[in-house]
Design a protein around this motif. Structure first.
Motif, PDB file in Angstrom:
ATOM      1  N   VAL A 249       1.058  -1.411  -0.181  1.00 43.27           N
ATOM      2  CA  VAL A 249      -0.103  -0.060   0.126  1.00 43.27           C
ATOM      3  C   VAL A 249       0.847   1.182   0.081  1.00 43.27           C
ATOM      4  O   VAL A 249       1.887   1.398   0.743  1.00 43.27           O
ATOM      5  N   HIS A 250       0.622   2.214  -1.043  1.00 43.34           N
ATOM      6  CA  HIS A 250       1.315   3.546  -0.982  1.00 43.34           C
ATOM      7  C   HIS A 250       0.983   4.214  -0.013  1.00 43.34           C
ATOM      8  O   HIS A 250      -0.232   4.546   0.460  1.00 43.34           O
ATOM      9  N   LYS A 251       2.083   4.770   0.645  1.00 44.09           N
ATOM     10  CA  LYS A 251       1.740   5.937   1.979  1.00 44.09           C
ATOM     11  C   LYS A 251       2.511   7.137   1.767  1.00 44.09           C
ATOM     12  O   LYS A 251       3.634   7.111   1.110  1.00 44.09           O
ATOM     13  N   LEU A 252       1.630   8.145   2.269  1.00 42.84           N
ATOM     14  CA  LEU A 252       2.524   9.463   2.216  1.00 42.84           C
ATOM     15  C   LEU A 252       1.715  10.269   3.103  1.00 42.84           C
ATOM     16  O   LEU A 252       0.655  10.142   3.574  1.00 42.84           O
ATOM     17  N   GLN A 253       2.426  11.616   3.657  1.00 40.42           N
ATOM     18  CA  GLN A 253       1.931  12.437   4.444  1.00 40.42           C
ATOM     19  C   GLN A 253       1.995  13.791   4.010  1.00 40.42           C
ATOM     20  O   GLN A 253       3.221  13.984   3.561  1.00 40.42           O
ATOM     21  N   LEU A 254       1.126  14.456   4.182  1.00 43.21           N
ATOM     22  CA  LEU A 254       1.117  15.868   4.042  1.00 43.21           C
ATOM     23  C   LEU A 254       1.152  16.777   5.082  1.00 43.21           C
ATOM     24  O   LEU A 254       0.182  16.420   5.894  1.00 43.21           O
ATOM     25  N   ALA A 255       1.886  17.498   4.953  1.00 45.86           N
ATOM     26  CA  ALA A 255       2.216  18.187   6.443  1.00 45.86           C
ATOM     27  C   ALA A 255       2.301  19.714   6.131  1.00 45.86           C
ATOM     28  O   ALA A 255       2.928  20.200   4.923  1.00 45.86           O
ATOM     29  N   GLY A 256       2.220  20.600   7.121  1.00 40.28           N
ATOM     30  CA  GLY A 256       2.288  22.110   7.017  1.00 40.28           C
ATOM     31  C   GLY A 256       1.364  22.985   6.551  1.00 40.28           C
ATOM     32  O   GLY A 256       1.669  24.188   6.514  1.00 40.28           O
ATOM     33  N   SER A 257       0.189  22.278   6.121  1.00 43.61           N
ATOM     34  CA  SER A 257      -0.582  23.291   5.393  1.00 43.61           C
ATOM     35  C   SER A 257      -2.128  23.258   6.200  1.00 43.61           C
ATOM     36  O   SER A 257      -2.218  22.220   7.226  1.00 43.61           O
ATOM     37  N   ARG A 258      -2.879  24.131   6.120  1.00 43.19           N
ATOM     38  CA  ARG A 258      -4.272  24.063   6.644  1.00 43.19           C
ATOM     39  C   ARG A 258      -4.998  23.236   5.627  1.00 43.19           C
ATOM     40  O   ARG A 258      -4.931  23.302   4.479  1.00 43.19           O
ATOM     41  N   LEU A 259      -5.900  22.742   6.338  1.00 43.90           N
ATOM     42  CA  LEU A 259      -6.965  21.777   5.856  1.00 43.90           C
ATOM     43  C   LEU A 259      -8.403  22.432   5.835  1.00 43.90           C
ATOM     44  O   LEU A 259      -8.661  22.810   6.957  1.00 43.90           O
ATOM     45  N   ALA A 260      -9.099  22.379   4.665  1.00 43.73           N
ATOM     46  CA  ALA A 260     -10.648  22.639   4.690  1.00 43.73           C
ATOM     47  C   ALA A 260     -11.416  21.779   5.443  1.00 43.73           C
ATOM     48  O   ALA A 260     -11.245  20.674   5.045  1.00 43.73           O
ATOM     49  N   SER A 261     -12.098  22.116   6.286  1.00 43.26           N
ATOM     50  CA  SER A 261     -12.977  21.203   7.075  1.00 43.26           C
ATOM     51  C   SER A 261     -14.520  21.373   6.647  1.00 43.26           C
ATOM     52  O   SER A 261     -15.380  20.808   7.036  1.00 43.26           O
ATOM     53  N   GLY A 262     -14.626  22.373   6.018  1.00 44.87           N
ATOM     54  CA  GLY A 262     -15.925  22.651   5.328  1.00 44.87           C
ATOM     55  C   GLY A 262     -15.802  24.052   4.562  1.00 44.87           C
ATOM     56  O   GLY A 262     -14.562  24.520   4.620  1.00 44.87           O
ATOM     57  N   PRO A 263     -16.904  24.661   4.181  1.00 49.91           N
ATOM     58  CA  PRO A 263     -16.899  26.062   3.529  1.00 49.91           C
ATOM     59  C   PRO A 263     -16.349  27.101   4.508  1.00 49.91           C
ATOM     60  O   PRO A 263     -15.702  28.259   3.876  1.00 49.91           O
ATOM     61  N   ALA A 264     -16.423  27.038   5.840  1.00 50.08           N
ATOM     62  CA  ALA A 264     -16.321  28.108   6.802  1.00 50.08           C
ATOM     63  C   ALA A 264     -15.012  27.740   7.667  1.00 50.08           C
ATOM     64  O   ALA A 264     -14.776  28.859   8.452  1.00 50.08           O
ATOM     65  N   THR A 265     -14.466  26.901   7.621  1.00 49.97           N
ATOM     66  CA  THR A 265     -13.726  26.458   8.754  1.00 49.97           C
ATOM     67  C   THR A 265     -12.354  25.784   8.169  1.00 49.97           C
ATOM     68  O   THR A 265     -12.474  24.674   7.307  1.00 49.97           O
ATOM     69  N   TRP A 266     -11.330  26.078   8.777  1.00 53.19           N
ATOM     70  CA  TRP A 266      -9.992  25.221   8.749  1.00 53.19           C
ATOM     71  C   TRP A 266      -9.670  24.338   9.971  1.00 53.19           C
ATOM     72  O   TRP A 266     -10.351  24.575  11.042  1.00 53.19           O
ATOM     73  N   MET A 267      -8.979  23.328   9.536  1.00 51.30           N
ATOM     74  CA  MET A 267      -8.388  22.342  10.687  1.00 51.30           C
ATOM     75  C   MET A 267      -7.024  22.445  10.243  1.00 51.30           C
ATOM     76  O   MET A 267      -6.456  22.529   9.263  1.00 51.30           O
ATOM     77  N   ASP A 268      -6.006  22.324  11.432  1.00 49.00           N
ATOM     78  CA  ASP A 268      -4.671  21.741  11.185  1.00 49.00           C
ATOM     79  C   ASP A 268      -4.441  20.329  11.446  1.00 49.00           C
ATOM     80  O   ASP A 268      -5.111  19.832  12.303  1.00 49.00           O
ATOM     81  N   GLY A 269      -3.298  19.881  10.726  1.00 44.87           N
ATOM     82  CA  GLY A 269      -3.189  18.532  10.947  1.00 44.87           C
ATOM     83  C   GLY A 269      -2.342  17.851   9.906  1.00 44.87           C
ATOM     84  O   GLY A 269      -2.216  18.456   8.740  1.00 44.87           O
TER      85      GLY A 269
END
Ligand code: ZN
Length: 654
Positions: A249-269
């Protein structure tokens, strides 16, 4: 080819060498439109063969050998099971070209000795496809090509075509193995070959005289637009590049950016991707898994384009000039362009349909779209592992009330859990307005109906579609081009289920992001509603699965990374332009990357990427660009490709 109903003698392939000896007597004298069609299209698919080692499997009377000799190969060999065929070939070829009599179970070549192998109209005589693919894999060098052509299996089956010829007025049919394209692609895939391009051309004007001469003009007319043959160009994977085995299984991690959790909110992770899915969104980095540092980027879900016709991806806009009166409805437009712009349409249709579909897909990929609802029949290429975007496959469709007398039948034949997509109310006249009532009278408005355009909707008809739980997909720039009008903000906000599509460049020159910016700035729709129209609303209306349109654990890893600093994901999206979309992950795989992100990618993720220049912006794309450029530029001319109105050029591969 022949129709099954004629009386004929059928030879099984086992007796092939004798049969082919008979055929050899007449092979060159009987005109065959399939061969002409194949030659026209195969020529543009040949790689550069100067200084290469070539094998022509089933070379027959040397039809291709004499052409291949002109391309300056280092060596050229032909093989055939029929000594009589080879005798005719001998008379045509140069002394340096070698001929071998052999059947296809053993190819007369050393291991990894050939750069290019041709199998023209051979595959349907092969009884053991696995063994044949293995033998091709043995003789072709890593990075080398195999070009396969044959009668189109679906058309051949539907029409009862056989391979046949006449000797002394006796018609002789040869039994064939009807390998499906899926079987062929998957078998060669198991033996280390990737598809570079699949072309499925119908007969066209150059073949017409052959039908005419044979008194079969009616057959020619009957076959308009139906694939007669296929050409499949495969490339053997490079052995020096480590290709992960499919069970790893191919694995990858994306780090350092803000993630959209919906139209009005960001999450970090940290986004942990495993295979096709988001396995985790967490705080800790796993030191055993490669990391892509996306500091300074925002991650949004891949966008969903709810309406396009991909095969028109390279077309120019076709319609009246801006100062002329606008159309009254879409049928007026459709009838007029087939008259006024017939030459342009015909010219573009000379590009093989498969190549046009790929360009339509690339047009979407470039602006961050990962899923398209292609409002036309599915194409086998959509199933290829390297096709640039996802195509919605579980839906029923019809074009429109005006153009489809079987609309009702198609609606009822569509599985009840699938949406049903149809153009409606696309115009500004009473006829367009009435279509909603007509559909309702036919009991075709319900919760799975998805109307496209709806320009003639009014508060009254919107209330009706809301009551029926029917959804609407709008394509405002297309409406603006044809009718100088779009639905107002007040009407748009009153529609319960609504999504956005780009339609094709025939009526809307821009991409989905231009539609987004238009409905935000010109129509005045709020950014949050627009965000939902290209993510969660589309997912719901088109009944997409696996968490498409959201960034969520165990959801599909269809993600895009964009530049910028914004208060909310919706405000980022409402102003986004294609040059800010720098990364597209499709089911966890890097499908597109800007130069800056490409340089950050772990080496194994750069596999098979080729470089595209889009109006001065560099984009690495996982697609057979070289072949796609060849297919399109051979018709439109070098340097003449416009995607979303921007010039594109091929800049090579790694
Ligand atoms: Zn459509």
């Amino acid at each position: 080819m022949s129709r099954q109903s004629e009386t004929s003698v059928i030879y099984p392939p086992k007796t092939s060498s004798g049969t082919f000896d008979l055929w050899a007597q007449v092979y060159d004298s009987q005109s065959n439109p399939l061969l002409l069609l194949e030659e026209r299209h195969a020529t543009s698919l040949l790689p550069s063969l100067s200084g290469c080692e070539i094998l022509d499997i089933g070379c027959g009377t040397g039809r291709w050998l004499s052409k291949l000799e002109l391309l300056g190969p280092a060596s050229l060999a032909g093989m055939d099971c029929s000594s009589a065929m080879l005798k005719y070939a001998q008379e045509k070829i140069q002394a340096t070209t070698q001929l071998y009599q052999s059947d296809c179970s053993i190819l007369p070549s050393d291991d990894v000795s050939k750069t290019f192998v041709l199998a023209s109209f051979v595959l349907s005589y092969i009884e053991d496809l696995q063994a044949f693919a293995q033998e091709c894999a043995r003789v072709i060098r890593p990075g080398g090509w195999l070009l396969i052509s044959d009668m189109h299996p679906i058309t051949a089956a539907e029409r009862g075509w056989k391979r046949s010829f006449h000797v002394d007025s006796v018609k002789i049919d040869i039994a064939v193995q009807p390998w499906s394209l899926h079987e062929i692609i998957s078998t060669f895939g198991q033996h280390g070959f990737d598809v570079q391009i699949l072309v499925e051309p119908p007969f066209d004007t150059p073949e017409r005289p052959i039908f005419e001469l044979a008194g079969k003009l009616a057959d020619f007319e009957d076959l308009t637009g139906i694939p007669a043959i296929y050409l499949l160009k495969l490339q053997k994977r490079m052995s020096h590049v480590v290709v992960p085995a499919t069970h790893i299984v191919h694995k990858l991690q994306l780090a350092g950016s803000r993630l959209a959790s919906g139209p009005a909110t960001w999450m970090d992770g940290i986004v942990g991707i495993e295979g096709e899915y988001i396995a985790s969104i967490g705080e800790d980095i796993d030191s055993t898994v490669p990391v892509l540092d996306l500091s300074g980027y925002l991650i949004l879900p891949g966008l969903i384009n709810a309406h396009d016709h991909l095969e028109f991806g390279l077309f120019p806009a076709l319609g009246r000039s801006a100062d002329a009166a606008s159309y009254q409805n879409s049928s007026e437009w459709a009838r007029e362009i087939h008259h006024v712009h017939a030459a342009t349409i015909q010219h573009h249709q000379r590009i093989p349909k498969a190549a046009r579909l790929w360009w339509g897909a690339i047009r979407n990929l470039l602006c961050g779209v990962t899923t398209v609802c292609h409002h036309n029949p599915p194409h086998p290429d959509f199933e290829l592992p390297n096709f640039p975007i996802h195509i919605v496959s579980r839906f029923g469709w019809s074009h429109s009330l005006t153009f489809d007398p079987k609309l009702s039948e198609k609606f009822h034949d569509t599985p009840s859990e699938f949406p049903f997509v149809v153009h409606a109310a696309e115009g500004i006249d009473p006829e367009s307005y009435n279509e909603i009532f007509q559909l309702d009278n036919m009991h075709l408005l319900d919760k799975r109906t998805v109307l496209v355009h709806g320009l003639a909707l009014t508060p009254e008809t919107i209330s009706l579609i809301n009551q029926r739980n029917t959804a609407l997909i709008i394509c405002p720039l297309s409406n603006l081009f044809l009718f100088a009008k779009t639905l107002s903000r007040d009407l748009l906000v009153s529609i319960k289920q609504i999504a956005l599509g780009s339609d094709s460049p025939i009526t809307a020159a821009g991409d989905l992001l231009e539609e987004i910016r238009y409905i935000h700035s010109a129509i005045g729709l709020d950014a949050n509603s627009i965000y939902k129209m290209v993510t969660s609303n589309s997912t719901e209306i088109l009944r997409l699965e696996h968490g498409a349109g959201r960034i969520t654990e165990s959801g599909v890893a269809d993600l895009i990374a964009v530049r910028g600093q914004h208060d909310t994901p919706a405000s980022a999206l409402s102003q986004l332009t294609f040059d800010q979309v720098e990364l597209v992950l499709l089911s966890g795989k890097v499908q597109m990357a800007s130069q800056s992100i490409y340089e950050l990618l772990p080496l194994h993720l750069r596999l098979d990427m080729q470089l595209l220049d889009v109006a001065g912006h560099q984009r690495w794309i996982k697609a057979p660009l070289h072949t796609l450029f060849e297919a399109a530029e051979s018709v439109l001319g070098k340097g003449n490709l416009l995607v979303n109105g921007r010039q594109v050029n091929y800049h090579g591969a790694i």
